[in-house]
Design an enzyme around this catalytic site. Structure first.
Site, PDB file in Angstrom:
ATOM      1  CG  HIS A  66     -21.839 -34.067  40.605  1.00 11.92           C
ATOM      2  ND1 HIS A  66     -21.096 -33.921  39.455  1.00 11.92           N
ATOM      3  CD2 HIS A  66     -21.043 -33.623  41.610  1.00 11.92           C
ATOM      4  CE1 HIS A  66     -19.921 -33.396  39.753  1.00 11.92           C
ATOM      5  NE2 HIS A  66     -19.855 -33.208  41.052  1.00 11.92           N
ATOM      6  CG  ASP A  80     -23.554 -33.068  36.419  1.00  9.02           C
ATOM      7  OD1 ASP A  80     -23.426 -33.503  37.581  1.00  9.02           O
ATOM      8  OD2 ASP A  80     -23.581 -31.845  36.155  1.00  9.02           O
ATOM      9  CG  ASP A 108     -15.942 -32.725  39.990  1.00  9.28           C
ATOM     10  OD1 ASP A 108     -16.960 -33.033  40.618  1.00  9.28           O
ATOM     11  OD2 ASP A 108     -15.727 -31.567  39.581  1.00  9.28           O
ATOM     12  CD  GLU A 121     -21.575 -29.807  41.585  1.00 12.90           C
ATOM     13  OE1 GLU A 121     -21.211 -28.969  42.424  1.00 12.90           O
ATOM     14  OE2 GLU A 121     -20.896 -30.058  40.561  1.00 12.90           O
ATOM     15  CG  HIS A 149     -11.427   1.237   9.102  1.00 13.94           C
ATOM     16  ND1 HIS A 149     -10.298   1.879   9.578  1.00 13.94           N
ATOM     17  CD2 HIS A 149     -11.034   0.572   7.982  1.00 13.94           C
ATOM     18  CE1 HIS A 149      -9.281   1.616   8.786  1.00 13.94           C
ATOM     19  NE2 HIS A 149      -9.701   0.816   7.795  1.00 13.94           N
ATOM     20  CB  THR A 187      -7.824  -2.910  11.016  1.00 14.77           C
ATOM     21  OG1 THR A 187      -8.381  -2.905   9.701  1.00 14.77           O
ATOM     22  CG2 THR A 187      -6.322  -3.127  10.928  1.00 14.77           C
ATOM     23  NE  ARG A 238     -15.055 -20.467  42.876  1.00 13.49           N
ATOM     24  CZ  ARG A 238     -15.550 -21.639  42.495  1.00 13.49           C
ATOM     25  NH1 ARG A 238     -16.254 -22.388  43.324  1.00 13.49           N
ATOM     26  NH2 ARG A 238     -15.373 -22.062  41.276  1.00 13.49           N
ATOM     27  CG  HIS A 280     -14.035 -28.326  36.836  1.00 15.46           C
ATOM     28  ND1 HIS A 280     -14.822 -27.247  37.138  1.00 15.46           N
ATOM     29  CD2 HIS A 280     -14.604 -29.378  37.472  1.00 15.46           C
ATOM     30  CE1 HIS A 280     -15.815 -27.619  37.929  1.00 15.46           C
ATOM     31  NE2 HIS A 280     -15.690 -28.925  38.153  1.00 15.46           N
TER      32      HIS A 280
HETATM   33  N1  BES Z   1     -16.727 -31.090  43.304  1.00  8.21           N
HETATM   34  C1  BES Z   1     -16.666 -29.737  42.880  1.00  8.21           C
HETATM   35  C2  BES Z   1     -16.413 -28.760  44.015  1.00  8.21           C
HETATM   36  C3  BES Z   1     -15.137 -28.972  44.788  1.00  8.21           C
HETATM   37  C4  BES Z   1     -13.987 -29.420  44.178  1.00  8.21           C
HETATM   38  C5  BES Z   1     -15.122 -28.704  46.121  1.00  8.21           C
HETATM   39  C6  BES Z   1     -12.828 -29.612  44.901  1.00  8.21           C
HETATM   40  C7  BES Z   1     -13.964 -28.871  46.852  1.00  8.21           C
HETATM   41  C8  BES Z   1     -12.812 -29.345  46.247  1.00  8.21           C
HETATM   42  C9  BES Z   1     -17.968 -29.384  42.175  1.00  8.21           C
HETATM   43  O1  BES Z   1     -18.330 -30.351  41.232  1.00  8.21           O
HETATM   44  C10 BES Z   1     -17.775 -28.104  41.408  1.00  8.21           C
HETATM   45  O2  BES Z   1     -17.033 -28.115  40.457  1.00  8.21           O
HETATM   46  N2  BES Z   1     -18.442 -27.020  41.801  1.00  8.21           N
HETATM   47  C11 BES Z   1     -18.407 -25.811  41.049  1.00  8.21           C
HETATM   48  C12 BES Z   1     -19.619 -24.979  41.285  1.00  8.21           C
HETATM   49  C13 BES Z   1     -20.803 -25.354  40.419  1.00  8.21           C
HETATM   50  C14 BES Z   1     -21.957 -24.404  40.664  1.00  8.21           C
HETATM   51  C15 BES Z   1     -20.483 -25.411  38.966  1.00  8.21           C
HETATM   52  C16 BES Z   1     -17.221 -24.977  41.423  1.00  8.21           C
HETATM   53  O3  BES Z   1     -16.733 -25.020  42.562  1.00  8.21           O
HETATM   54  O4  BES Z   1     -16.743 -24.249  40.530  1.00  8.21           O
HETATM   55 MN    MN Z   2     -18.148 -32.262  42.005  1.00  9.53          MN
HETATM   56 MN    MN Z   3     -17.078 -29.998  39.376  1.00  4.33          MN
END
Ligand code: BES
Ligand code: MN
Ligand code: MN
Length: 463
Positions: free
Chosen positions: A86, A88, A125, A158, A218, A320, A333, A432
């Site tokens: 990906h 993005d 990533d 993705e 309030h 407040t 997960r 991230h």
């Molecule tokens: N590349 C990641 C997933 C990942 C990272 C797998 C490190 C194993 C090790 C992927 O881009 C990602 O961030 N996936 C998301 C889910 C998506 C639906 C937003 C996630 O895992 O939060």
């Molecule tokens: Mn990824």
């Molecule tokens: Mn990711």
């Protein structure tokens, strides 16, 4: 493959420059303000596929961000590898926590990357990782050492749930036909402990909205007499784990795959330094489900986490106010045999049941995806194993990862093809997060390992 490897070594500087150019385009898929940059990134990828020697590469528009598809079909008798990745990236915020601007890549040394790492959003990533495939492909082709047909499918959604990729796959089954899907979007254990990801967790992501009174009130005049939705939501969320950090939603664990003691033992033989882990995160202790190790907790056990929570007054100073509404974003997960739709329903039912009468609760599902396990008896896995062993001079360790790539389960369902997760990032590369980075060692090692995968795969398939 000597020629290919020599070629890679001779072209290192250019390979890096091209990646830096790719990282300069801010392809943030979540924010509509960046839409044009995603188109620009897709064009970049398409052009580079052509330059690397693809017979054709095209941009397929979708109602969201475009998909780039390219191919080089050399011989129908040879196996076909499809690379998925990906282009993005996640939003870069919070910007003030970055040491350098997220879309102006810089190279700096770190403790884990003594040869230097590229700091930029998407470095690991997944721009740095999918681009390794483009460069490995160029090198194999330039040296007449390509041993498989190659297809590339690089998407731009993705990080926002791959909403349009399933439809694209269903509509283009023939074009996308292949023997294996090769993905570099995961991690290795460390730069001297190669590993191959053999599992990904699934994901159920949802948002909850708790409404109390019909307007903000309030907090003195009404406080104590009306349910405060933030108080209530906090209590409800707190009750979702018990004192052993087990999730309390009835039925949540019913289908969870229980690994044998032997399998768990084997998994936990992977080198893991709990102290280094704690030091890296500056935490005094790890935390989680009782009876499980940190490695278990991030691979074979399901989770429930609040990703964000808001409501009421969060501006400067004090106001407040007894808020009318409270919100939270929650991710779960999932592990093998759990299903994201089932778990979402279990959550919604339970969450509504535990709400006190004084509030209304709404549960809005976002995206989800199913867990994945890669069987280690596949030729495809064996090829990855052999390639890693040859490139690192060490046997790779099979590892289940805690992350999710929801489209992988869909590839299996729609295209009926298995994926191999040949990632080269480190879990500590801050994907991230602010200061995301990708090691130069990892980038080049990946580019060198990929041709070995093609070589071993063609060999195994011809036997
Ligand atoms: N590349 C990641 C997933 C990942 C990272 C797998 C490190 C194993 C090790 C992927 O881009 C990602 O961030 N996936 C998301 C889910 C998506 C639906 C937003 C996630 O895992 O939060
Ligand atoms: Mn990824
Ligand atoms: Mn990711």
């Amino acid at each position: 493959m000597k020629n290919t490897l020599d070629y890679i070594s001779a072209n290192k500087g250019r390979y890096l420059e091209e990646l830096l150019d790719l990282l300069k385009i801010p392809s943030v898929s979540a924010d509509p303000a960046y839409k044009e940059y995603l188109v620009q990134t897709a064009e970049f990828v398409k052009d580079k596929l052509i330059a690397a020697g693809a017979d054709r590469a095209e941009i397929y528009p979708t109602p969201g961000h475009p998909i780039v598809y390219g191919e080089k079909l050399i011989d129908p008798a040879l196996p076909t590898v499809m690379v998925y990745g990906h282009y993005d990236v996640q939003p870069a915020d919070p910007l003030d926590l970055w040491d350098s601007p997220p879309f102006e890549p810089v190279i700096k040394k770190t403790a884990l990357h003594p040869d230097g790492a590229i700091f930029a959003r998407g470095a690991c990533d997944d721009k740095g990782q999918f681009y390794m495939h483009v460069k490995a492909f160029e090198a194999m082709l330039a040296n007449n050492e390509l041993t498989c047909n190659v297809k590339f499918m690089i998407e731009g959604e993705e990080e926002v749930g791959s909403d349009n990729l399933e439809g694209f796959c269903r509509a283009n089954k023939e074009m996308l036909a292949c023997d294996v899907i090769l993905i570099s979007d995961t991690s290795i254990l460390s730069n001297d402990t190669p590993s191959i990801t053999v599992g990904l967790r699934g994901l159920a992501y949802l948002e909850v909205e708790v409404t109390g009174p019909n307007r903000d009130l309030h907090s003195g005049v009404y406080g104590g007499a009306v349910a405060n939705p933030i108080n209530v939501l906090s209590k409800m969320i707190a009750s979702l784990h018990d004192e052993n950090n087990h999730i309390t939603i009835p039925g949540f664990y019913d289908k969870v795959e229980e690994l044998s003691e032997a399998d768990r033992y084997a998994m936990n033989k992977a080198p893991f330094d709990k102290n280094a882990y704690k030091e890296d995160l500056e935490i005094a202790a790890v935390y989680g489900e009782k009876g499980f190790t940190t490695l278990d907790r991030t691979s074979i056990r399901p989770t429930l986490d609040v990703n964000g929570m808001w409501g009421g007054y969060i501006g400067e100073g004090a106001k407040t106010v007894l808020p009318s509404k409270a919100f939270a974003k929650i991710s779960m997960r999932l592990v093998p045999h759990q299903n994201s739709h089932e778990i979402t329903s279990l959550f919604a039912e339970h969450f509504k049941r535990i709400a006190p009468e004084g509030v209304k609760v709404e549960v809005k599902p976002h995206h989800g995806g199913e867990p994945v396990v890669v069987p280690s008896d596949l030729k495809e896995y064996q090829a990855a194993h052999n390639a890693m062993a040859e490139a690192f001079g060490k046997e790779p360790i099979p590892m289940r990862s805690g992350g999710s790539i929801p489209i992988v389960a869909l590839f299996e369902e729609v295209l009926e093809v298995k994926s191999i997760l040949l990632g080269f990032g480190l879990d500590s590369d801050s994907i991230h997060s602010p200061n995301e980075h990708y090691g130069l060692f990892n980038y080049y090692k990946g580019i060198e390992t990929i041709p070995l995968f093609y070589k071993h795969y063609a060999q195994l398939k011809s036997q």
